[in-house]
Design a protein around this motif. Structure first.
Motif, PDB file in Angstrom:
ATOM      1  N   LYS A   1     -11.161 -21.013   1.371  1.00 16.27           N
ATOM      2  CA  LYS A   1     -11.164 -20.337   0.081  1.00 16.27           C
ATOM      3  C   LYS A   1     -10.939 -18.833   0.301  1.00 16.27           C
ATOM      4  O   LYS A   1     -11.443 -18.249   1.265  1.00 16.27           O
ATOM      5  CB  LYS A   1     -12.495 -20.560  -0.645  1.00 16.27           C
ATOM      6  N   GLY A   2     -10.174 -18.220  -0.605  1.00 11.67           N
ATOM      7  CA  GLY A   2      -9.883 -16.799  -0.481  1.00 11.67           C
ATOM      8  C   GLY A   2     -10.582 -15.966  -1.533  1.00 11.67           C
ATOM      9  O   GLY A   2     -11.433 -16.442  -2.284  1.00 11.67           O
ATOM     10  N   SER A   3     -10.202 -14.693  -1.598  1.00  8.12           N
ATOM     11  CA  SER A   3     -10.757 -13.777  -2.588  1.00  8.12           C
ATOM     12  C   SER A   3     -10.017 -13.934  -3.906  1.00  8.12           C
ATOM     13  O   SER A   3      -8.979 -14.608  -3.992  1.00  8.12           O
ATOM     14  CB  SER A   3     -10.655 -12.339  -2.082  1.00  8.12           C
ATOM     15  N   GLU A   4     -10.537 -13.259  -4.931  1.00  5.76           N
ATOM     16  CA  GLU A   4      -9.961 -13.379  -6.275  1.00  5.76           C
ATOM     17  C   GLU A   4      -9.944 -12.021  -6.966  1.00  5.76           C
ATOM     18  O   GLU A   4     -10.915 -11.261  -6.902  1.00  5.76           O
ATOM     19  CB  GLU A   4     -10.783 -14.368  -7.101  1.00  5.76           C
ATOM     20  N   ILE A   5      -8.830 -11.718  -7.612  1.00  2.00           N
ATOM     21  CA  ILE A   5      -8.715 -10.536  -8.472  1.00  2.00           C
ATOM     22  C   ILE A   5      -8.389 -11.030  -9.872  1.00  2.00           C
ATOM     23  O   ILE A   5      -7.508 -11.869 -10.055  1.00  2.00           O
ATOM     24  CB  ILE A   5      -7.626  -9.573  -7.972  1.00  2.00           C
ATOM     25  N   SER A   6      -9.086 -10.512 -10.847  1.00  2.00           N
ATOM     26  CA  SER A   6      -8.845 -10.926 -12.225  1.00  2.00           C
ATOM     27  C   SER A   6      -8.716  -9.703 -13.124  1.00  2.00           C
ATOM     28  O   SER A   6      -9.108  -8.593 -12.756  1.00  2.00           O
ATOM     29  CB  SER A   6      -9.991 -11.821 -12.726  1.00  2.00           C
ATOM     30  N   GLY A   7      -8.167  -9.912 -14.307  1.00  2.00           N
ATOM     31  CA  GLY A   7      -8.001  -8.816 -15.255  1.00  2.00           C
ATOM     32  C   GLY A   7      -7.106  -9.225 -16.395  1.00  2.00           C
ATOM     33  O   GLY A   7      -6.873 -10.410 -16.652  1.00  2.00           O
ATOM     34  N   LYS A   8      -6.571  -8.226 -17.072  1.00  2.00           N
ATOM     35  CA  LYS A   8      -5.737  -8.449 -18.244  1.00  2.00           C
ATOM     36  C   LYS A   8      -4.430  -7.674 -18.094  1.00  2.00           C
ATOM     37  O   LYS A   8      -4.409  -6.557 -17.563  1.00  2.00           O
ATOM     38  CB  LYS A   8      -6.472  -7.996 -19.512  1.00  2.00           C
TER      39      LYS A   8
ATOM     40  N   THR B   1     -14.420  -6.621  -2.966  1.00  2.00           N
ATOM     41  CA  THR B   1     -15.758  -6.609  -2.377  1.00  2.00           C
ATOM     42  C   THR B   1     -16.414  -7.956  -2.620  1.00  2.00           C
ATOM     43  O   THR B   1     -16.436  -8.442  -3.760  1.00  2.00           O
ATOM     44  CB  THR B   1     -16.615  -5.490  -2.985  1.00  2.00           C
ATOM     45  N   TYR B   2     -16.966  -8.551  -1.559  1.00  2.00           N
ATOM     46  CA  TYR B   2     -17.576  -9.873  -1.666  1.00  2.00           C
ATOM     47  C   TYR B   2     -16.629 -10.863  -2.360  1.00  2.00           C
ATOM     48  O   TYR B   2     -17.011 -11.611  -3.244  1.00  2.00           O
ATOM     49  CB  TYR B   2     -18.904  -9.798  -2.410  1.00  2.00           C
ATOM     50  N   LYS B   3     -15.359 -10.790  -1.955  1.00  2.00           N
ATOM     51  CA  LYS B   3     -14.306 -11.698  -2.416  1.00  2.00           C
ATOM     52  C   LYS B   3     -13.983 -11.577  -3.903  1.00  2.00           C
ATOM     53  O   LYS B   3     -13.398 -12.485  -4.496  1.00  2.00           O
ATOM     54  CB  LYS B   3     -14.658 -13.162  -2.078  1.00  2.00           C
ATOM     55  N   LYS B   4     -14.343 -10.453  -4.522  1.00  2.00           N
ATOM     56  CA  LYS B   4     -14.031 -10.241  -5.930  1.00  2.00           C
ATOM     57  C   LYS B   4     -13.425  -8.857  -6.139  1.00  2.00           C
ATOM     58  O   LYS B   4     -13.787  -7.897  -5.467  1.00  2.00           O
ATOM     59  CB  LYS B   4     -15.283 -10.369  -6.795  1.00  2.00           C
ATOM     60  N   GLY B   5     -12.477  -8.785  -7.089  1.00  2.00           N
ATOM     61  CA  GLY B   5     -11.892  -7.520  -7.495  1.00  2.00           C
ATOM     62  C   GLY B   5     -11.371  -7.648  -8.913  1.00  2.00           C
ATOM     63  O   GLY B   5     -11.211  -8.763  -9.429  1.00  2.00           O
ATOM     64  N   SER B   6     -11.130  -6.525  -9.563  1.00  2.00           N
ATOM     65  CA  SER B   6     -10.620  -6.580 -10.939  1.00  2.00           C
ATOM     66  C   SER B   6      -9.639  -5.446 -11.166  1.00  2.00           C
ATOM     67  O   SER B   6      -9.767  -4.361 -10.583  1.00  2.00           O
ATOM     68  CB  SER B   6     -11.764  -6.502 -11.958  1.00  2.00           C
ATOM     69  N   ALA B   7      -8.650  -5.716 -12.020  1.00  2.00           N
ATOM     70  CA  ALA B   7      -7.660  -4.693 -12.366  1.00  2.00           C
ATOM     71  C   ALA B   7      -6.949  -5.104 -13.643  1.00  2.00           C
ATOM     72  O   ALA B   7      -6.516  -6.256 -13.773  1.00  2.00           O
ATOM     73  CB  ALA B   7      -6.650  -4.509 -11.240  1.00  2.00           C
ATOM     74  N   ASP B   8      -6.853  -4.173 -14.583  1.00  6.16           N
ATOM     75  CA  ASP B   8      -6.024  -4.357 -15.775  1.00  6.16           C
ATOM     76  C   ASP B   8      -4.694  -3.666 -15.546  1.00  6.16           C
ATOM     77  O   ASP B   8      -4.638  -2.549 -15.021  1.00  6.16           O
ATOM     78  CB  ASP B   8      -6.717  -3.776 -17.010  1.00  6.16           C
ATOM     79  N   LEU B   9      -3.627  -4.324 -15.922  1.00  3.05           N
ATOM     80  CA  LEU B   9      -2.272  -3.827 -15.646  1.00  3.05           C
ATOM     81  C   LEU B   9      -1.535  -3.619 -16.957  1.00  3.05           C
ATOM     82  O   LEU B   9      -1.528  -4.499 -17.828  1.00  3.05           O
ATOM     83  CB  LEU B   9      -1.522  -4.826 -14.761  1.00  3.05           C
ATOM     84  N   ALA B  10      -0.924  -2.429 -17.084  1.00  3.79           N
ATOM     85  CA  ALA B  10      -0.291  -2.032 -18.350  1.00  3.79           C
ATOM     86  C   ALA B  10       1.220  -1.944 -18.182  1.00  3.79           C
ATOM     87  O   ALA B  10       1.735  -1.017 -17.546  1.00  3.79           O
ATOM     88  CB  ALA B  10      -0.853  -0.696 -18.821  1.00  3.79           C
ATOM     89  N   LEU B  11       1.941  -2.909 -18.729  1.00  6.11           N
ATOM     90  CA  LEU B  11       3.401  -2.891 -18.728  1.00  6.11           C
ATOM     91  C   LEU B  11       3.893  -2.097 -19.925  1.00  6.11           C
ATOM     92  O   LEU B  11       3.230  -2.034 -20.961  1.00  6.11           O
ATOM     93  CB  LEU B  11       3.951  -4.323 -18.786  1.00  6.11           C
ATOM     94  N   THR B  12       5.071  -1.515 -19.760  1.00  3.95           N
ATOM     95  CA  THR B  12       5.677  -0.765 -20.876  1.00  3.95           C
ATOM     96  C   THR B  12       7.125  -1.177 -21.042  1.00  3.95           C
ATOM     97  O   THR B  12       7.808  -1.499 -20.061  1.00  3.95           O
ATOM     98  CB  THR B  12       5.604   0.756 -20.642  1.00  3.95           C
ATOM     99  N   SER B  13       7.577  -1.194 -22.261  1.00  6.65           N
ATOM    100  CA  SER B  13       8.967  -1.556 -22.522  1.00  6.65           C
ATOM    101  C   SER B  13       9.876  -0.369 -22.237  1.00  6.65           C
ATOM    102  O   SER B  13       9.521   0.786 -22.470  1.00  6.65           O
ATOM    103  CB  SER B  13       9.137  -2.018 -23.970  1.00  6.65           C
ATOM    104  N   PHE B  14      11.051  -0.669 -21.708  1.00  4.08           N
ATOM    105  CA  PHE B  14      12.090   0.335 -21.455  1.00  4.08           C
ATOM    106  C   PHE B  14      13.333  -0.157 -22.174  1.00  4.08           C
ATOM    107  O   PHE B  14      14.012  -1.073 -21.710  1.00  4.08           O
ATOM    108  CB  PHE B  14      12.344   0.481 -19.951  1.00  4.08           C
ATOM    109  N   ARG B  15      13.606   0.431 -23.302  1.00  6.39           N
ATOM    110  CA  ARG B  15      14.654  -0.106 -24.173  1.00  6.39           C
ATOM    111  C   ARG B  15      15.953   0.684 -24.124  1.00  6.39           C
ATOM    112  O   ARG B  15      16.869   0.411 -24.894  1.00  6.39           O
ATOM    113  CB  ARG B  15      14.135  -0.183 -25.610  1.00  6.39           C
TER     114      ARG B  15
END
Length: 433
Positions: free
Chosen positions: A133-140, A228-242
């Protein structure tokens, strides 16, 4: 054929078709007892076709068999049964193979890249695999501030020297880096994602999110994450380029990781080029089906939209802005060779075949030239990668009286216009520019 009817006598069988192994049949007393009118029954004497015969036995780190594990070689996938076993039988003249092994979806197992040597054999070669089993990163993931689905989230792995030598951001071992390339997640309807099976703990990594859409270009996002302790979190913000639609490099699909404006008529793009839809008989393995190009300059040009039938011929014709790579060649960062398969039967290596800036070491006369690098090039409305291709560690394990090439390298060649043969080769053409 007269044969001595003695228990222990041996019959050497040499198939006329060299695609089959020679075999030896030992006459037993049981065979002699079943003989009728002096004729021996050889129905239990089998000859085997020259094939690679592998059995994968997959367990977790506690010794428990894992079912539902996908084992991929090229386009072929087998899945382990309820006792963790999957078999792969195939014909190929090569000896070295790369298998990608992925645990059941959602279970968090670290995917593995397994390189092994296999000889053609009538016997099954056992391959033991242990998944952890590996680590996990979650977010939005959001696009212009709103949650977005189908965004691709993955770890940043930068290539160096060859596809087998790479370095994850902030350091890491080469074997783990190959495994890290296989860790991918996609956001759901609420923008949520879980990046599972990460082969690292207690360290910094970089996470990237991209989104491919048919309507417009999306600028990706990248974040540093502490695990840390196989957990991490990050929210990622995409932007449109029109300002312009950027989704390919000389016809190869391109996922944009970052786009920035240089001036009013040029942008600079970094992203991943996808080889999956190439039109040639050469294929990359699963680990390297995408390759990164960096800081590619695109010119923004106006062109006419396709003419539309209108009631009045005096109406203005709409214009659109298109993005066109400024240079006709683009280096693949840090890559001077690639391991490919040809016709799903041969392991081959594509290399640049150069190491300096002399005319001899610049065989394609590139004006933009980086010693040792492979390039994506535009030529005759196709995207191409040129280089030297030779077979790698092929067995040709046939009887020496039929075919014998000990310790030999075989290069692919093409016939030039003057009828000569050249080892300079092109592969992975992609149309649709």
């Amino acid at each position: 054929m007269p044969i001595a009817g003695i228990a222990g006598a041996r019959i050497k069988i040499i198939p006329k078709d060299v695609a089959y192994f020679d075999t030896t049949f030992v006459i037993t007393q049981e065979v002699l007892n079943k003989a009728k009118d002096g004729i021996l029954d050889l129905s239990q004497c089998f000859v085997y076709r020259r094939r690679h015969r592998l059995q994968f036995n997959v367990q977790d780190d506690k010794g428990k068999a894992i079912s539902g594990v996908a084992i991929q070689q090229g386009d072929s996938v087998v899945v382990t049964n309820n006792v963790g076993i999957a078999q792969r039988n195939f014909e190929n003249v090569s000896r070295d193979y790369t298998f990608v092994i992925k645990g059941p979806s959602g279970k968090g197992y670290i995917p593995q890249t397994v390189n092994l040597t296999s000889e053609e054999s009538p016997y099954v070669q056992q391959v033991s695999v242990v998944l952890e089993k590996g680590s996990e990163i979650s977010g939005k993931v959001t696009l212009d501030g709103s949650p977005v689905k189908h965004a691709k989230v993955y770890l940043e792995v930068s290539e160096s020297s060859s596809p087998c030598i790479s370095h994850l951001a902030f350091g890491g071992s080469n074997a783990l880096d190959d495994d890290a390339k296989l860790v991918v997640a996609y956001s759901d309807a609420g923008g949520n994602y879980k990046l599972q099976g990460i082969p690292f703990d207690d360290r910094q990594v970089r996470v990237i999110a991209t989104l491919d859409t048919a309507a417009f270009t999306v600028n990706g996002d990248k974040k540093e994450v502490a695990i840390t302790y196989k957990k991490g979190s990050a929210d990622l913000a995409l932007t449109s380029f029109r300002k312009a639609k950027i989704n390919n490099l000389f016809g190869f699909p391109l996922s944009v990781e970052h786009v920035s404006e240089l001036n009013g008529h040029q942008v600079k793009v970094t992203g991943l080029v996808d080889w999956k839809y190439s039109m040639s008989d050469f294929k990359l393995n699963e680990v390297n089906k995408v390759l990164r190009v960096e800081d590619v300059v695109y010119d923004l040009k106006q062109e006419l939209l396709k003419p539309q039938k209108t009631a009045s011929p005096d109406l203005n014709v709409d214009m659109q802005i298109v993005a066109v790579p400024r240079d006709s060649i683009v280096p693949i960062q840090g890559i001077d060779e690639l391991k490919l398969s040809y016709l799903d039967k041969y392991n081959v290596k594509l290399s640049s075949g150069n190491s300096g800036n002399s005319a001899e070491n610049n065989p394609f006369n590139y004006t933009l030239y980086i010693p040792g690098s492979l390039f994506v090039e535009k030529e005759d409305n196709y995207g191409k990668i040129k280089g030297y291709i030779h077979t790698e560690k092929n067995s040709f394990n046939y009887p020496s009286s039929y075919l014998d090439f000990p310790n030999s390298d075989f290069y692919f060649a093409r016939k030039t216009e003057d009828g000569k043969l050249s080892k300079l080769f092109e592969c992975n053409d992609q149309s649709g520019l």
